[in-house]
Design an enzyme around this catalytic site. Structure first.
Site, PDB file in Angstrom:
ATOM      1  N   GLY A  15      -7.111   1.406   8.017  1.00 48.72           N
ATOM      2  CA  GLY A  15      -6.704   1.127   6.646  1.00 48.72           C
ATOM      3  C   GLY A  15      -6.488   2.368   5.795  1.00 48.72           C
ATOM      4  O   GLY A  15      -6.705   2.326   4.579  1.00 48.72           O
ATOM      5  N   SER A  16      -5.995   3.455   6.389  1.00 53.42           N
ATOM      6  CA  SER A  16      -5.807   4.652   5.556  1.00 53.42           C
ATOM      7  C   SER A  16      -4.677   4.457   4.539  1.00 53.42           C
ATOM      8  O   SER A  16      -4.734   5.010   3.437  1.00 53.42           O
ATOM      9  CB  SER A  16      -5.566   5.895   6.421  1.00 53.42           C
ATOM     10  OG  SER A  16      -4.312   5.839   7.046  1.00 53.42           O
ATOM     11  N   ASN A 111       6.388  -3.932   4.371  1.00 57.37           N
ATOM     12  CA  ASN A 111       5.763  -3.398   5.576  1.00 57.37           C
ATOM     13  C   ASN A 111       6.098  -1.918   5.680  1.00 57.37           C
ATOM     14  O   ASN A 111       7.154  -1.483   5.231  1.00 57.37           O
ATOM     15  CB  ASN A 111       6.289  -4.114   6.827  1.00 57.37           C
ATOM     16  CG  ASN A 111       5.608  -3.610   8.100  1.00 57.37           C
ATOM     17  OD1 ASN A 111       4.386  -3.432   8.127  1.00 57.37           O
ATOM     18  ND2 ASN A 111       6.381  -3.362   9.140  1.00 57.37           N
ATOM     19  N   HIS A 113       6.519   1.167   8.534  1.00 60.34           N
ATOM     20  CA  HIS A 113       6.694   1.412   9.966  1.00 60.34           C
ATOM     21  C   HIS A 113       6.767   2.920  10.199  1.00 60.34           C
ATOM     22  O   HIS A 113       7.487   3.619   9.473  1.00 60.34           O
ATOM     23  CB  HIS A 113       7.976   0.722  10.453  1.00 60.34           C
ATOM     24  CG  HIS A 113       8.126   0.791  11.933  1.00 60.34           C
ATOM     25  ND1 HIS A 113       7.432  -0.035  12.799  1.00 60.34           N
ATOM     26  CD2 HIS A 113       8.863   1.612  12.722  1.00 60.34           C
ATOM     27  CE1 HIS A 113       7.745   0.258  14.040  1.00 60.34           C
ATOM     28  NE2 HIS A 113       8.605   1.262  14.026  1.00 60.34           N
ATOM     29  N   ASP A 154      10.291  -5.857  12.191  1.00 64.10           N
ATOM     30  CA  ASP A 154      10.925  -4.608  11.737  1.00 64.10           C
ATOM     31  C   ASP A 154      12.427  -4.719  11.445  1.00 64.10           C
ATOM     32  O   ASP A 154      13.149  -3.732  11.541  1.00 64.10           O
ATOM     33  CB  ASP A 154      10.716  -3.490  12.787  1.00 64.10           C
ATOM     34  CG  ASP A 154       9.246  -3.277  13.106  1.00 64.10           C
ATOM     35  OD1 ASP A 154       8.419  -3.406  12.197  1.00 64.10           O
ATOM     36  OD2 ASP A 154       8.936  -2.979  14.278  1.00 64.10           O
ATOM     37  N   GLU A 183       3.314   8.786   5.140  1.00 61.21           N
ATOM     38  CA  GLU A 183       3.111   7.382   4.735  1.00 61.21           C
ATOM     39  C   GLU A 183       2.250   7.317   3.478  1.00 61.21           C
ATOM     40  O   GLU A 183       2.528   6.543   2.558  1.00 61.21           O
ATOM     41  CB  GLU A 183       2.426   6.595   5.859  1.00 61.21           C
ATOM     42  CG  GLU A 183       3.274   6.418   7.113  1.00 61.21           C
ATOM     43  CD  GLU A 183       2.585   5.575   8.174  1.00 61.21           C
ATOM     44  OE1 GLU A 183       1.982   4.551   7.839  1.00 61.21           O
ATOM     45  OE2 GLU A 183       2.650   5.958   9.361  1.00 61.21           O
TER      46      GLU A 183
END
Ligand code: GAR
Length: 212
Positions: A15-16, A111, A113, A154, A183
Site C-alpha cells: 500500500g505505498s 487504476n 499500472h 488495463d 507512481e
C-alpha cells in the site's frame, strides 16, 4: 462548502501508493477528497496496518469469498452504498472488481499500472511481471499509467502517463523502484485532479453518493 469526495482505496499489498495519496490529502488545508475505506482481497495486507493506524476503516472483499460473480457484485455494491462512496482508487489491487461495481461507477474508478499502457498490460501483467517483460523486450523507457477502469484488464481510457528511462544495468527490482517512486508523485496529483473535477462538475446528487 461541499463535502470532500469519499474514496474507497483498494490495495492487495504493502500500500505505498495508498500512503502517498493519503499523505498528500492529509497535508492539504482543504482536501477535495477523503479516503474513508481501505479494501483488500487479502486478509492482512500492509495497507490495512496503515489504514488502522490512521483511523480508516478496513474491509476484506475477495471473489474467493463468494460462489458467483453476482454475489461478489452485490456485496461490492452494498459496501459502496452503505458508506456513501463517490470514487474508487485501485492502488496495487490484484483482482478484478465485480462487473456490477464497474458498471455502477463508470468514470469514477482509477487504476495505476507500472508501465506505459497499452504496452505491458493485460491479464498476468502486474508487479514484477511487468518490469521483467519490459527488460526482456529491451525497452529504452518505461513509466506509469493512470487510467479509468472498464471491465477488462488495463484497457480503460488513459488519464495520465509519466516516463522513466530503462538503464543498461537495470534489474526488475531497480526498475520497479524507479517506477514506484514516480507512481508516488503522479498518483496523488491525478486523484486530487479527478476529485476536484467531480466536485466542480457538481456530479454529486444532493445528499447522495455517485457510486450507487
Ligand atoms: C504498484 O507498482 C502498482 O503500479 C502495481 O502494484 C504496485 C503496488 O504497490 N499495480 C499493478 O501491477 C496492477 N496491474 P503498492 O502496494 O506499494 O502501492
Amino acid at each position: 462548502m461541499m463535502e470532500p469526495i469519499r474514496i474507497a482505496l483498494f490495495a492487495s499489498g504493502q500500500g505505498s501508493n495508498f500512503m502517498a495519496i493519503h499523505g498528500r490529502l492529509s497535508s492539504m488545508d482543504d482536501p477535495p477528497a477523503r479516503i474513508v475505506l481501505c479494501v483488500s482481497n487479502n486478509p492482512a495486507p500492509g495497507a490495512f496496518e496503515y489504514a488502522r493506524d490512521h483511523g480508516i476503516e478496513t474491509l476484506r472483499l475477495s471473489p474467493k469469498m463468494f460462489e458467483t460473480e453476482e454475489e461478489y457484485g452485490r456485496a461490492g455494491l452494498a459496501m459502496l452504498a452503505t458508506r456513501g462512496i463517490d470514487m474508487i482508487v485501485l492502488a496495487g489491487f490484484m483482482r478484478k472488481l465485480p462487473e456490477a461495481v464497474v458498471d455502477a461507477c463508470t468514470g469514477r474508478i482509477l487504476n495505476i499500472h507500472p508501465a506505459l499502457l497499452p504496452k505491458f498490460g493485460g491479464r498476468g501483467m502486474y508487479g514484477h511481471h511487468v518490469h521483467e517483460a519490459v527488460l526482456a523486450a529491451g525497452e529504452g523507457e518505461s513509466g506509469v499509467t493512470v487510467h479509468l477502469v472498464d471491465r477488462e484488464y488495463d484497457t480503460g481510457p488513459t488519464i495520465a502517463q509519466a516516463r522513466v528511462p530503462v538503464l543498461p544495468d537495470d534489474t526488475p527490482e531497480t526498475l520497479a523502484a524507479r517506477v514506484l517512486a514516480l507512481e508516488h508523485r503522479l498518483y496523488p496529483d491525478v486523484v486530487i485532479e479527478q476529485a476536484r473535477k467531480l466536485l466542480a462538475e457538481r456530479m454529486l446528487p444532493p445528499g447522495g453518493a455517485i457510486c450507487q
